[in-house]
Scaffold this active site. Structure first.
Site, PDB file in Angstrom:
ATOM      1  N   ALA A   1       0.334  -1.193   0.225  1.00 44.36           N
ATOM      2  CA  ALA A   1      -0.112  -0.102   0.529  1.00 44.36           C
ATOM      3  C   ALA A   1       1.048   1.146  -0.291  1.00 44.36           C
ATOM      4  O   ALA A   1       1.886   1.286   0.770  1.00 44.36           O
ATOM      5  CB  ALA A   1      -1.076  -0.111   0.950  1.00 44.36           C
TER       6      ALA A   1
ATOM      7  N   GLY B   1       0.805  -4.775   0.879  1.00 42.56           N
ATOM      8  CA  GLY B   1      -0.566  -5.115  -0.131  1.00 42.56           C
ATOM      9  C   GLY B   1      -0.024  -5.310  -1.528  1.00 42.56           C
ATOM     10  O   GLY B   1      -1.758  -5.950  -1.877  1.00 42.56           O
TER      11      GLY B   1
ATOM     12  N   GLU C   1      -0.597  -9.460  -0.799  1.00 44.21           N
ATOM     13  CA  GLU C   1      -2.293  -9.452  -0.450  1.00 44.21           C
ATOM     14  C   GLU C   1      -3.003  -9.306  -1.548  1.00 44.21           C
ATOM     15  O   GLU C   1      -3.778  -9.937  -1.441  1.00 44.21           O
ATOM     16  CB  GLU C   1      -2.510  -8.891   1.048  1.00 44.21           C
ATOM     17  CG  GLU C   1      -2.029  -8.598   2.083  1.00 44.21           C
ATOM     18  CD  GLU C   1      -1.897  -7.509   2.895  1.00 44.21           C
ATOM     19  OE1 GLU C   1      -2.053  -6.913   2.690  1.00 44.21           O
ATOM     20  OE2 GLU C   1      -2.206  -7.987   3.772  1.00 44.21           O
TER      21      GLU C   1
ATOM     22  N   GLU D   1       4.822  -5.052   6.766  1.00 45.48           N
ATOM     23  CA  GLU D   1       4.082  -4.265   7.463  1.00 45.48           C
ATOM     24  C   GLU D   1       4.633  -3.593   8.746  1.00 45.48           C
ATOM     25  O   GLU D   1       4.056  -2.764   9.332  1.00 45.48           O
ATOM     26  CB  GLU D   1       2.726  -4.357   7.103  1.00 45.48           C
ATOM     27  CG  GLU D   1       1.616  -4.199   6.526  1.00 45.48           C
ATOM     28  CD  GLU D   1       2.261  -5.691   5.315  1.00 45.48           C
ATOM     29  OE1 GLU D   1       2.720  -6.322   5.882  1.00 45.48           O
ATOM     30  OE2 GLU D   1       0.899  -5.269   4.751  1.00 45.48           O
TER      31      GLU D   1
HETATM   32  N1  CO8 Z   1       4.735   3.277  -1.102  1.00 46.86           N
HETATM   33  C1  CO8 Z   1       5.129   4.194  -1.547  1.00 46.86           C
HETATM   34  N2  CO8 Z   1       5.954   4.374  -2.428  1.00 46.86           N
HETATM   35  C2  CO8 Z   1       6.994   3.374  -2.129  1.00 46.86           C
HETATM   36  C3  CO8 Z   1       7.211   1.544  -1.097  1.00 46.86           C
HETATM   37  C4  CO8 Z   1       5.035   2.088  -1.038  1.00 46.86           C
HETATM   38  N3  CO8 Z   1       4.563   0.977  -0.350  1.00 46.86           N
HETATM   39  N4  CO8 Z   1       7.543   0.900  -2.571  1.00 46.86           N
HETATM   40  C5  CO8 Z   1       8.381   1.975  -2.620  1.00 46.86           C
HETATM   41  N5  CO8 Z   1       7.863   3.807  -3.005  1.00 46.86           N
HETATM   42  C6  CO8 Z   1       8.762   4.373  -3.901  1.00 46.86           C
HETATM   43  C7  CO8 Z   1       9.939   4.492  -2.711  1.00 46.86           C
HETATM   44  O1  CO8 Z   1       9.450   5.603  -1.399  1.00 46.86           O
HETATM   45  C8  CO8 Z   1      10.570   5.181  -3.585  1.00 46.86           C
HETATM   46  O2  CO8 Z   1      10.372   6.484  -3.988  1.00 46.86           O
HETATM   47  P1  CO8 Z   1      10.866   7.716  -4.267  1.00 46.86           P
HETATM   48  O3  CO8 Z   1      11.405   7.871  -5.220  1.00 46.86           O
HETATM   49  O4  CO8 Z   1      10.192   8.712  -4.384  1.00 46.86           O
HETATM   50  O5  CO8 Z   1      11.884   8.053  -3.501  1.00 46.86           O
HETATM   51  C9  CO8 Z   1      10.607   4.499  -5.513  1.00 46.86           C
HETATM   52  O6  CO8 Z   1       9.093   3.290  -4.905  1.00 46.86           O
HETATM   53  C10 CO8 Z   1      11.492   3.482  -5.417  1.00 46.86           C
HETATM   54  O7  CO8 Z   1      11.881   2.507  -4.603  1.00 46.86           O
HETATM   55  P2  CO8 Z   1      12.811   2.170  -3.593  1.00 46.86           P
HETATM   56  O8  CO8 Z   1      13.855   3.411  -4.042  1.00 46.86           O
HETATM   57  O9  CO8 Z   1      12.787   1.963  -2.457  1.00 46.86           O
HETATM   58  O10 CO8 Z   1      13.607   0.786  -4.333  1.00 46.86           O
HETATM   59  P3  CO8 Z   1      14.282  -0.632  -4.030  1.00 46.86           P
HETATM   60  O11 CO8 Z   1      14.727  -1.179  -5.351  1.00 46.86           O
HETATM   61  O12 CO8 Z   1      15.662   0.285  -2.595  1.00 46.86           O
HETATM   62  O13 CO8 Z   1      13.870  -0.663  -2.739  1.00 46.86           O
HETATM   63  C11 CO8 Z   1      11.598  -2.193  -2.098  1.00 46.86           C
HETATM   64  C12 CO8 Z   1      12.341  -1.496  -2.779  1.00 46.86           C
HETATM   65  C13 CO8 Z   1      12.341  -2.874  -1.086  1.00 46.86           C
HETATM   66  C14 CO8 Z   1      10.943  -2.920  -2.120  1.00 46.86           C
HETATM   67  C15 CO8 Z   1      11.319  -0.612  -0.871  1.00 46.86           C
HETATM   68  O14 CO8 Z   1      10.968   0.478  -1.907  1.00 46.86           O
HETATM   69  C16 CO8 Z   1      10.453  -0.595   0.570  1.00 46.86           C
HETATM   70  O15 CO8 Z   1      11.207  -1.553   0.858  1.00 46.86           O
HETATM   71  N6  CO8 Z   1       9.842   0.024   0.002  1.00 46.86           N
HETATM   72  C17 CO8 Z   1       8.517  -0.470   1.194  1.00 46.86           C
HETATM   73  C18 CO8 Z   1       7.688  -2.104   0.717  1.00 46.86           C
HETATM   74  C19 CO8 Z   1       7.090  -2.320   2.445  1.00 46.86           C
HETATM   75  O16 CO8 Z   1       6.868  -1.601   3.272  1.00 46.86           O
HETATM   76  N7  CO8 Z   1       5.877  -2.374   2.076  1.00 46.86           N
HETATM   77  C20 CO8 Z   1       3.906  -2.849   2.531  1.00 46.86           C
HETATM   78  C21 CO8 Z   1       3.637  -0.947   2.744  1.00 46.86           C
HETATM   79  S1  CO8 Z   1       2.514  -1.385   3.596  1.00 46.86           S
HETATM   80  C22 CO8 Z   1       1.013  -2.540   3.374  1.00 46.86           C
HETATM   81  O17 CO8 Z   1       1.461  -2.791   2.434  1.00 46.86           O
HETATM   82  C23 CO8 Z   1      -0.217  -2.238   4.270  1.00 46.86           C
HETATM   83  C24 CO8 Z   1      -1.651  -3.336   3.339  1.00 46.86           C
HETATM   84  C25 CO8 Z   1      -2.462  -3.365   4.652  1.00 46.86           C
HETATM   85  C26 CO8 Z   1      -3.580  -2.223   4.215  1.00 46.86           C
HETATM   86  C27 CO8 Z   1      -4.775  -2.821   4.498  1.00 46.86           C
HETATM   87  C28 CO8 Z   1      -5.773  -1.675   5.052  1.00 46.86           C
HETATM   88  C29 CO8 Z   1      -6.797  -1.646   5.184  1.00 46.86           C
END
Ligand code: CO8
Length: 258
Positions: free
Chosen positions: A65, A109, A112, A132
């Protein structure tokens, strides 16, 4: 209909939906989830579409998400909006089969969403996880429930509590995905698989999807009875007569979805 966060096309009875927020690794924001719900509903209602493939990019199916969109929200807001509840419903309400073709990250997400589809084909680069916990929260779209049913309590608990990622080989071994495919062939293979399904009787396909999904909701004896009764009911279709006649006459069946 024009979409900003999806690339949608229908070819040869297969609906292909690509998540398309490359700058955010296809993070699921409310716009994308709203558009996905609309695209799925449109394909479900379109007689020309017989099977759906949902995919992302080679680097990410979806990295979760959208954390930037969620970060400032309050409890009152997410509770009142039932954040992502309707989005999840729009996927599981779809009656036609949806194949998730996952390459790269399927996290939070994103994992999921893949699990809400009917089965997952993944590339050898796929990485699944429920990170998460690292954000001070927990899964909210099925990560604690569906993942546990897919891979068992021990592995699900470990993944949910540590946030560690599972690679493609482990995902196949654990039953999370049905097959692993070289990344360059993933979407073609998913479409080929969808094509095979699209050649069956849609009534039998939709009934089978419902019956398999029911196995999550029912006791074994109720599920077996449900399955048998639906099997009996398919004898009211022309496609049952045609399918069995074609076998006996050693020819390909011509299903008409009647
Ligand atoms: N949300 C927003 N932006 C994101 C997300 C995300 N989940 N993942 C990556 N991005 C963005 C980064 O911020 C970055 O943007 P910018 O260039 O503007 O800084 C761009 O995508 C590229 O990402 P990275 O530079 O981080 O790329 P890497 O190759 O270094 O890393 C990863 C890749 C490992 C995937 C890393 O981006 C990461 O850890 N992302 C987050 C993963 C995460 O924590 N996901 C869980 C999110 S919470 C969730 O999903 C809850 C779901 C349930 C909700 C239900 C409600 C009822």
């Amino acid at each position: 209909m024009a979409y900003e966060t999806l690339i949608v096309e229908t070819t040869d009875h297969i609906g292909l939906i690509r998540l398309n927020r490359p700058d955010a690794l296809n993070a699921l924001n409310s716009q994308l989830l709203g558009e996905l719900g609309k695209a799925l509903a449109a394909m479900d209602a379109d007689d020309d579409v017989r099977c759906i493939v949902l995919t992302g990019s080679e680097k990410a199916f979806a990295a979760g998400a959208d954390i930037k969109e969620m970060s400032e929200k309050t409890f009152a807001e997410v509770f009142k909006d039932d954040m992502f509840g309707p989005a999840g419903q729009s996927v599981i309400r779809t009656r036609k089969p949806i194949i998730a073709a996952v390459s790269g990250y399927a996290l939070g997400g994103g994992c999921e969403l893949a699990m809400m589809c009917d089965f997952i084909l993944c590339s050898d680069t796929a990485k699944f996880g429920q990170p998460e916990i690292n954000l001070g929260v927990m899964p909210g779209l099925g990560g604690s429930q569906r993942l546990t049913r897919f891979v068992g309590k021990s592995k699900s608990m470990e993944m949910n509590l540590t946030g560690r990622f599972m690679d493609a080989e482990e995902a196949e071994r654990s039953g999370l995905v049905s097959r692993v495919i070289p990344a360059k062939d993933l979407v073609d293979e998913a479409i080929k698989t969808a094509k095979k399904i699209s050649e069956k009787s849609m009534i039998a396909v939709m009934a089978t999807k419902e019956a398999v999904n029911r196995s999550y909701e029912m006791t074994l004896s109720e599920g077996l009875l449900y399955e048998r009764r639906v099997f009996h009911s398919l004898f009211a279709t022309d496609d049952q007569s045609e399918g069995m006649a074609a076998f006996i006459e050693k020819r390909s069946p011509q299903f008409r979805d009647t």
